[in-house]
Design an enzyme around this catalytic site. Structure first.
Site, short mmCIF file in Angstrom:
data_model
loop_
_atom_site.label_atom_id
_atom_site.label_comp_id
_atom_site.label_asym_id
_atom_site.label_seq_id
_atom_site.Cartn_x
_atom_site.Cartn_y
_atom_site.Cartn_z
CG ASN A 92 -1.79 -1.19 1.23
OD1 ASN A 92 -2.47 -1.63 0.02
ND2 ASN A 92 -1.95 -1.91 2.26
CB THR B 119 -1.44 1.60 8.93
OG1 THR B 119 -0.99 0.44 8.82
CG2 THR B 119 -2.76 1.57 8.54
CG HIS C 189 10.28 0.78 7.13
ND1 HIS C 189 11.56 1.25 7.97
CD2 HIS C 189 10.52 -0.30 6.42
CE1 HIS C 189 12.42 0.35 7.33
NE2 HIS C 189 12.00 -0.45 6.63
CG HIS D 123 4.78 -2.54 4.91
ND1 HIS D 123 4.82 -1.26 5.26
CD2 HIS D 123 3.70 -3.03 4.80
CE1 HIS D 123 3.76 -0.65 5.34
NE2 HIS D 123 2.84 -1.86 5.09
P1 AMP Z 1 -0.12 -1.57 5.88
O1 AMP Z 1 -1.56 -1.05 6.26
O2 AMP Z 1 -0.27 -1.91 4.36
O3 AMP Z 1 0.88 -0.14 6.18
O4 AMP Z 1 0.50 -2.76 6.73
C1 AMP Z 1 0.67 -2.53 8.04
C2 AMP Z 1 0.67 -3.90 8.69
O5 AMP Z 1 1.60 -4.08 9.74
C3 AMP Z 1 -0.57 -4.34 8.75
O6 AMP Z 1 -1.26 -5.47 8.14
C4 AMP Z 1 -0.52 -4.83 10.41
O7 AMP Z 1 -1.16 -5.64 10.89
C5 AMP Z 1 0.93 -4.65 10.48
N1 AMP Z 1 1.50 -4.46 11.88
C6 AMP Z 1 1.51 -3.34 12.57
N2 AMP Z 1 1.98 -3.36 13.85
C7 AMP Z 1 2.71 -4.76 13.83
C8 AMP Z 1 3.71 -5.32 14.76
N3 AMP Z 1 4.15 -4.79 15.59
N4 AMP Z 1 4.00 -6.51 14.23
C9 AMP Z 1 3.74 -6.97 12.83
N5 AMP Z 1 3.06 -6.59 12.27
C10 AMP Z 1 2.36 -5.45 12.37
#
Ligand code: AMP
Length: 119
Positions: A93, A101, A104, A106
Site C-alpha cells: 500500500n 498505516t 516504512h 513493506h
Molecule cells: P499497511 O496497512 O499496508 O501499512 O500494513 C501494515 C501492517 O503492519 C498491517 O497489516 C498490520 O497488521 C501490521 N503490523 C502493525 N504492527 C505490527 C507489529 N508490531 N508486528 C507485526 N505486524 C504489524
C-alpha cells in the site's frame, strides 16, 4: 519526486532496532521478514528493507537499482522459504489513502485457502 520524510519512530523501525518483538521468519543484511500481527490470510508475512524508506515510491526514488532488485529477489526467496512458491499475492500500500498505516516500506506476502478479496 515524492516529498517523504522518514520518521524512525514507526513500528517497523522499532522492530528493526529490537525495541519491540516480532515473529521473525528470515533476516539478512538487506531485509527482515516477519509475521503480520493481524493476519488477513492463512499466510501473512511482511518483508521490509533495512534502509529508511517510507513507501514503495520512496524506495524506487532513493534506492539503487541493485538494492531494488535485491529486495524483490529476497521477497521471492522468503515466499519459497515459507512454502508458498508460485502461489501468493504480493501487496504494497502506497500512502494513507491506499491504506498504508506504517510509514516504512513493506510488502505483504499473502497466501492460503481463504484469500481475502481485493478491496
Ligand atoms: P499497511 O496497512 O499496508 O501499512 O500494513 C501494515 C501492517 O503492519 C498491517 O497489516 C498490520 O497488521 C501490521 N503490523 C502493525 N504492527 C505490527 C507489529 N508490531 N508486528 C507485526 N505486524 C504489524
Amino acid at each position: 519526486m515524492t516529498n517523504e520524510n522518514y520518521d524512525d519512530s514507526n513500528v517497523f523501525a522499532k522492530i528493526l532496532r529490537g525495541e519491540i518483538p516480532a515473529k521473525k521468519i528470515f533476516e539478512n543484511e538487506q531485509i527482515l521478514a516477519f509475521a503480520d500481527i493481524n493476519p488477513i490470510a492463512d499466510v501473512h508475512v511482511l518483508v521490509i528493507p533495512k534502509g529508511e524508506f517510507v513507501s514503495f515510491d520512496h524506495f524506487l526514488e532513493k534506492a539503487s537499482s541493485v538494492e531494488v532488485a535485491v529486495f524483490f529477489e529476497n521477497v521471492k526467496f522468503v515466499a519459497e522459504k515459507i512454502g508458498v512458491k508460485g502461489a501468493y499475492r504480493m501487496v504494497t500500500n502506497v500512502g494513507e489513502k491506499a491504506g498504508q498505516t506504517v510509514r516504512h516500506f513493506h510488502v505483504h506476502i499473502l497466501a492460503g485457502e481463504e484469500m481475502p478479496e481485493m478491496a
